[in-house]
Enzyme design. Sequence first.
Site, PDB file in Angstrom:
ATOM      1  N   GLY A  11      -9.513 -12.865 -35.469  1.00 26.86           N
ATOM      2  CA  GLY A  11      -8.437 -12.168 -36.038  1.00 26.86           C
ATOM      3  C   GLY A  11      -7.712 -13.119 -37.047  1.00 26.86           C
ATOM      4  N   THR A  13      -6.705 -13.707 -40.020  1.00 25.52           N
ATOM      5  CA  THR A  13      -6.093 -13.449 -41.223  1.00 25.52           C
ATOM      6  C   THR A  13      -5.016 -12.479 -40.657  1.00 25.52           C
ATOM      7  OG1 THR A  13      -7.637 -11.600 -41.747  1.00 25.52           O
ATOM      8  CG2 THR A  13      -8.070 -13.717 -42.763  1.00 25.52           C
ATOM      9  N   GLY A  14      -4.737 -12.281 -39.453  1.00 23.01           N
ATOM     10  CA  GLY A  14      -3.643 -11.602 -38.981  1.00 23.01           C
ATOM     11  C   GLY A  14      -2.271 -11.887 -39.060  1.00 23.01           C
ATOM     12  N   ARG A  36     -14.717 -11.313 -41.517  1.00 20.19           N
ATOM     13  CA  ARG A  36     -15.660 -10.245 -41.882  1.00 20.19           C
ATOM     14  C   ARG A  36     -15.811 -10.670 -43.495  1.00 20.19           C
ATOM     15  NH1 ARG A  36     -12.495  -6.690 -38.493  1.00 20.19           N
ATOM     16  NH2 ARG A  36     -10.885  -6.394 -40.369  1.00 20.19           N
ATOM     17  N   LYS A 134      -4.123  -4.125 -22.828  1.00 17.89           N
ATOM     18  CA  LYS A 134      -3.904  -5.631 -22.692  1.00 17.89           C
ATOM     19  C   LYS A 134      -4.204  -6.162 -21.318  1.00 17.89           C
ATOM     20  CE  LYS A 134      -0.977  -7.009 -26.551  1.00 17.89           C
ATOM     21  NZ  LYS A 134       0.396  -7.669 -26.908  1.00 17.89           N
ATOM     22  N   ARG A 138      -7.369  -8.299 -19.488  1.00 23.50           N
ATOM     23  CA  ARG A 138      -6.833  -9.564 -18.351  1.00 23.50           C
ATOM     24  C   ARG A 138      -7.837  -9.207 -17.133  1.00 23.50           C
ATOM     25  NH1 ARG A 138      -0.384 -10.625 -17.728  1.00 23.50           N
ATOM     26  NH2 ARG A 138       0.156 -11.409 -19.915  1.00 23.50           N
TER      27      ARG A 138
END
Length: 311
Positions: A11, A13-14, A36, A134, A138
């Site tokens: 992730g 480039t987020g 990607r 989320k 966990r």
Amino acid sequence: MAEKSKILIIGATGCIGKYVVEASAKVGHPTFAFVRESTLNFNPVEAKLVDHFKSIGVTILHGDLYCHESLVNAIKQVDVVISTLGAMELADQVFIITAIKEVVNIKRFFPSEFGMDVDKVNAVEPIKSMFAEKAQIRRAIEAEGIPYTYVSCDSFVSFLLPTLVYLEPGATAPPRDKILILGDGNVKAVFNEERDIATYTIKAVDDPRTLNKTLYIKPPKNTLSFNELVAMWEKMIGKTVEKIYIPEKQILKDIKTSPVPINILLALNHTTFVKGDQTSFEIDPLFRVEASELYPDVKYTTVEEYLGRFV
């Protein structure tokens, strides 16, 4: 001096991932960004960002979250995996967990948290489900015995402070005449600049004090109530603004009747400024640690410094 861990950011480039990549490379970690191919071919903004990563010494690994082989091949090359995936891909982090279990060499996994402590919230839909995803990740990490650190940074300043939580479309600066205040304005919340969040995250990578714990980022100067935020802004601009307090009953009604993404933002603001889910509990040092205490050398951006940019 111990060798710095090799870090893979998924992730990359987020909105928070790009800062984590930069923070990792800046302090000398061998840094790998999982990207990607389509990012380079169809998104010129992200392609430019990837070029920037290369210029600062980051190794680009091409692959896809949904391609197990590419995930495994990437994870085999590193010691630590940090996920900064967005809301739509949170549940799909199970693929990362599966790959980590196969590789077995990973010293630490940071799942995509970067918000409130999802084990401490009392949220309403539509974000209740997101927090539940989320929490499920966990539990999956813990069930598999994967070493972890959860990063709880509460609110990104760039999402809330430029308009003082004002959701008016097109607003680019805090209001100077009238401010809407959620609830009674006395509930404290926490605001962190994204680069600081990334810095603290990378600090924690090789720190045994953060292993299998939640790392809270709650700098004292950035823990403020809505009323305190408004008072700070008034002092900066040299005038008093009209304050309109929105009761919880009205906020809950607006959440149900507002379109996406306004309903999501309202629900986040409700759990933050009305329920007080960012500051309503004590930090138990057995399971949780606080970043600004662990790393007093980090000069974080204060709310006052950030708001000053809009005066």
